[in-house]
Design a protein around this motif. Structure first.
Motif, PDB file in Angstrom:
ATOM      1  N   HIS A 261     -30.201  12.935  10.967  1.00  0.00           N
ATOM      2  CA  HIS A 261     -30.067  11.663   9.961  1.00  0.00           C
ATOM      3  C   HIS A 261     -30.392  10.539  10.646  1.00  0.00           C
ATOM      4  O   HIS A 261     -29.763  10.151  11.637  1.00  0.00           O
ATOM      5  N   LYS A 262     -31.050   9.552   9.982  1.00  0.00           N
ATOM      6  CA  LYS A 262     -31.116   8.264  10.820  1.00  0.00           C
ATOM      7  C   LYS A 262     -30.076   7.228  10.684  1.00  0.00           C
ATOM      8  O   LYS A 262     -29.209   7.312  10.042  1.00  0.00           O
ATOM      9  N   LYS A 298     -23.221   5.446   1.427  1.00  0.00           N
ATOM     10  CA  LYS A 298     -23.506   6.742   2.277  1.00  0.00           C
ATOM     11  C   LYS A 298     -22.086   7.313   3.094  1.00  0.00           C
ATOM     12  O   LYS A 298     -21.855   8.221   3.136  1.00  0.00           O
ATOM     13  N   PRO A 299     -21.636   6.227   3.660  1.00  0.00           N
ATOM     14  CA  PRO A 299     -20.379   6.551   4.660  1.00  0.00           C
ATOM     15  C   PRO A 299     -19.343   7.394   3.668  1.00  0.00           C
ATOM     16  O   PRO A 299     -18.900   8.520   4.076  1.00  0.00           O
ATOM     17  N   ARG A 300     -18.951   6.904   2.507  1.00  0.00           N
ATOM     18  CA  ARG A 300     -18.099   7.827   1.611  1.00  0.00           C
ATOM     19  C   ARG A 300     -18.413   9.231   1.223  1.00  0.00           C
ATOM     20  O   ARG A 300     -17.767   9.949   0.624  1.00  0.00           O
ATOM     21  N   THR A 301     -19.793   9.084   1.171  1.00  0.00           N
ATOM     22  CA  THR A 301     -20.596  10.444   0.587  1.00  0.00           C
ATOM     23  C   THR A 301     -20.923  11.481   1.717  1.00  0.00           C
ATOM     24  O   THR A 301     -21.510  12.391   1.075  1.00  0.00           O
ATOM     25  N   ARG A 302     -20.798  11.128   2.808  1.00  0.00           N
ATOM     26  CA  ARG A 302     -21.750  12.083   3.704  1.00  0.00           C
ATOM     27  C   ARG A 302     -20.997  13.393   3.960  1.00  0.00           C
ATOM     28  O   ARG A 302     -19.556  13.463   3.881  1.00  0.00           O
ATOM     29  N   LYS A 306     -23.799  23.559   5.510  1.00  0.00           N
ATOM     30  CA  LYS A 306     -23.650  24.803   6.442  1.00  0.00           C
ATOM     31  C   LYS A 306     -25.042  24.916   7.193  1.00  0.00           C
ATOM     32  O   LYS A 306     -24.852  25.614   8.369  1.00  0.00           O
ATOM     33  N   ASP A 307     -25.995  24.498   6.870  1.00  0.00           N
ATOM     34  CA  ASP A 307     -27.391  24.647   7.555  1.00  0.00           C
ATOM     35  C   ASP A 307     -27.426  23.596   8.394  1.00  0.00           C
ATOM     36  O   ASP A 307     -28.748  23.423   9.172  1.00  0.00           O
ATOM     37  N   GLY A 308     -26.654  22.565   8.849  1.00  0.00           N
ATOM     38  CA  GLY A 308     -26.830  21.610   9.674  1.00  0.00           C
ATOM     39  C   GLY A 308     -27.146  20.296   9.098  1.00  0.00           C
ATOM     40  O   GLY A 308     -27.362  19.289   9.899  1.00  0.00           O
ATOM     41  N   ARG A 309     -27.758  20.233   7.916  1.00  0.00           N
ATOM     42  CA  ARG A 309     -28.097  19.134   7.387  1.00  0.00           C
ATOM     43  C   ARG A 309     -26.960  18.188   6.952  1.00  0.00           C
ATOM     44  O   ARG A 309     -25.884  18.668   6.997  1.00  0.00           O
ATOM     45  N   VAL A 310     -27.328  16.813   6.859  1.00  0.00           N
ATOM     46  CA  VAL A 310     -26.399  15.864   6.484  1.00  0.00           C
ATOM     47  C   VAL A 310     -26.552  15.497   4.841  1.00  0.00           C
ATOM     48  O   VAL A 310     -27.870  15.235   4.701  1.00  0.00           O
ATOM     49  N   SER A 311     -25.780  15.324   4.000  1.00  0.00           N
ATOM     50  CA  SER A 311     -25.984  14.970   2.661  1.00  0.00           C
ATOM     51  C   SER A 311     -25.297  13.754   2.305  1.00  0.00           C
ATOM     52  O   SER A 311     -24.296  13.532   2.717  1.00  0.00           O
ATOM     53  N   PHE A 312     -25.805  13.092   1.359  1.00  0.00           N
ATOM     54  CA  PHE A 312     -25.291  11.941   0.583  1.00  0.00           C
ATOM     55  C   PHE A 312     -25.171  11.827  -0.788  1.00  0.00           C
ATOM     56  O   PHE A 312     -25.616  10.933  -1.410  1.00  0.00           O
ATOM     57  N   HIS A 313     -24.898  13.027  -1.368  1.00  0.00           N
ATOM     58  CA  HIS A 313     -24.981  13.316  -2.626  1.00  0.00           C
ATOM     59  C   HIS A 313     -24.133  12.005  -3.664  1.00  0.00           C
ATOM     60  O   HIS A 313     -23.098  11.798  -3.324  1.00  0.00           O
ATOM     61  N   HIS A 314     -24.829  11.426  -4.602  1.00  0.00           N
ATOM     62  CA  HIS A 314     -24.469  10.559  -5.504  1.00  0.00           C
ATOM     63  C   HIS A 314     -24.016   9.264  -4.590  1.00  0.00           C
ATOM     64  O   HIS A 314     -23.197   8.441  -5.143  1.00  0.00           O
ATOM     65  N   HIS A 315     -24.611   8.809  -3.620  1.00  0.00           N
ATOM     66  CA  HIS A 315     -24.262   7.787  -2.780  1.00  0.00           C
ATOM     67  C   HIS A 315     -24.812   6.311  -3.699  1.00  0.00           C
ATOM     68  O   HIS A 315     -24.091   5.430  -3.283  1.00  0.00           O
ATOM     69  N   GLU A 316     -25.602   6.562  -4.413  1.00  0.00           N
ATOM     70  CA  GLU A 316     -26.110   5.307  -5.170  1.00  0.00           C
ATOM     71  C   GLU A 316     -25.256   5.188  -6.331  1.00  0.00           C
ATOM     72  O   GLU A 316     -24.893   3.899  -6.668  1.00  0.00           O
TER      73      GLU A 316
END
Length: 475
Positions: A261-262, A298-302, A306-316
């Motif tokens: 993730h960038k 994003k920092p609070r929702t990071r 399990k597959d190595g991806r990073v998510s930021f669900h509901h960061h908006e």
């Protein structure tokens, strides 16, 4: 640069010289000072003129009142008298905003939020208390004598910000000057001298004694400048942002081990610059704040999946709440807080619909939810695409082009800007035979949902739908 300044000063001479002669006749001196001299040297002097004088504020009022078209003394506690003067310059009539400030020195104690003002008797003492050397130059009037005891002209030519005395003394006098360094760097595209940056790092905590209103005003000027990245980066790198806008440095997320993730901080600055490029009628504070704050959730929702991806669900959603809290703390107006928070909340809405064809219902809801912010939401959403993958970027741009085209088509048919049910509250009460109360609101909401889902229904169809809904409610 001095030649350019002379030509700029000649342009405003009818006003400046006339005022200077009046001070001279009263036994006082007058000089153009600070930002006005700096801007004259840069060839960008406008209609706002700053002067300094040995006359005390009450004497300034006596001189200014018979001469100016309007005079105000809201800043008189700090030695400043303001005025407006209409004057003919060449072939045009111009309106000048003028401030005349008595020679002064001011300093904060360790706990005060307000400066203590004392008046001085020499222009040299006045200039040494100024924030930066490029703002510590003066031109004595009417003789046009250039006064530059701290080498401001040299620093202006080299495009560097230094302080007249030591940076530590300057920032102790007024800690807000640390933010002004960042603001001037952003406005003028100047570099900040290394010793000034070092003092900003050492004294960053002192900014906390400055009032939220003054910090907000300085932040606005920085954000609305031509080069906000430069100023924001300086605030983050010196640690000042950690006190005034801590959500910004928090975007420096550590990359995960897969680098998938960038950098959200860098992404945010790019989004801000891309949003600026889309502005149509000058700098837009609402849009720029939304661009700057759109990903602060994003920092609070990071989450590391399990597959190595990073998510930021509901960061908006989280980001909208954080935006409201931060902007409220900085004393922004309720309307601006509401608008910026709403844009942060909506900035992902476009992506939630996927790449398929938008239904009329989805388009209506998008327009309804954006309301008067729709144009800004268009700009923010387009700016949020910072991928280096040209094919992906082009696909997103085409998809958004398609959405805007659909909105235009529906607007022509349905007046999307003012979506409301086919029946109003009075009609609902008359048809159902009920009085004002919660049921009317529920019926209105039901009809609005039908309107959003199906488009205009017509009176007869709306009445039928309302009666069917009411019957179901009773059963």
């Amino acid at each position: 640069m001095q030649d350019r300044a002379v030509s700029e000063l000649l342009r405003v001479a009818p006003v400046a010289d006339d005022l200077a002669r009046r001070f001279q006749e009263a036994g006082f001196s007058l000089a153009l000072v600070g930002g006005s001299v700096r801007d004259a040297l840069l060839g960008r002097l406008g209609n706002d003129l700053d002067f300094t004088t040995d006359a005390r504020p009450q004497d300034v009022l006596k001189i200014m009142r018979p001469w100016a078209d309007a005079v105000w003394d809201v800043g008189i506690a700090f030695g400043t008298v303001g005025a407006q003067k209409e004057a003919r310059v060449g072939d045009t009539d111009r309106s000048f905003q003028i401030e005349v400030t008595t020679y002064r020195s001011e300093a904060y104690d360790r706990t005060s939020r307000k400066p203590e003002v004392s008046y001085g008797d020499s222009i040299e003492d006045d200039l040494v208390r100024r924030d930066f050397t490029v703002n510590a130059m003066a031109v004595a009037l009417p003789e046009k004598r250039f006064i530059d005891p701290h080498g401001g002209l040299k620093d202006l030519a080299e495009r560097v910000l230094r302080t007249p005395g030591t940076p530590e003394e300057s920032f102790s006098d007024d800690p807000l000057r640390m933010m002004r360094a960042a603001r001037f760097a952003a406005q003028l595209d100047f570099e900040v001298a290394p010793e000034v940056v070092a003092a900003m790092k050492d004294m960053a905590g002192r900014i906390e004694i400055v009032s939220a209103e003054r910090i907000r005003d300085e932040l606005n000027k920085l954000i609305l400048s031509p080069h906000p990245r430069k100023g924001l980066t300086l605030l983050v790198d010196t640690g000042i942002a950690s006190s005034v806008l801590p959500e910004l440095p928090a975007l420096h997320l550590e990359r995960d081990e897969h680098h998938r993730h960038k950098d959200v901080y860098e992404h945010t600055l790019i989004v801000l610059e891309q949003a600026m490029a889309l502005e149509e009628d000058g700098p837009d504070l609402t849009l720029r704040l939304a661009a700057l704050l759109h990903d602060i959730g994003k920092p609070r929702t990071r989450r590391f999946e399990k597959d190595g991806r990073v998510s930021f669900h509901h960061h908006e959603v989280v980001g909208a709440k954080m935006t409201k809290k931060r902007m409220t703390a900085l004393k922004y107006s309720n309307e601006l807080v509401k608008d910026v928070s709403r844009l942060v909340e909506l900035h992902l809405r476009f992506h939630g619909y996927g790449t398929g064809e938008w239904t009329d219902s989805a388009v209506r809801r998008y327009v309804r939810d954006a309301g008067p912010l729709l144009s800004r939401l268009h700009k923010l959403t387009r700016s949020d695409c910072t991928t280096r993958n040209r094919r992906k970027a082009a696909a997103l741009s085409r998809a958004y082009d398609g959405l805007e085209e659909r909105i235009t088509q529906l607007q022509e048919k349905e007046e999307l800007d003012s979506i409301r049910p086919d029946l109003d509250g009075n009609q609902i009460m008359e048809i159902l035979g009920i009085k004002p109360g919660p049921e009317v609101g529920k019926a209105y909401k039901y009809l609005l949902e039908l309107r959003l889902e199906n488009g205009p229904m017509g009176h007869a169809e709306a009445v039928k739908a309302l009666k069917e809904w009411w019957s179901a409610q009773q059963g």
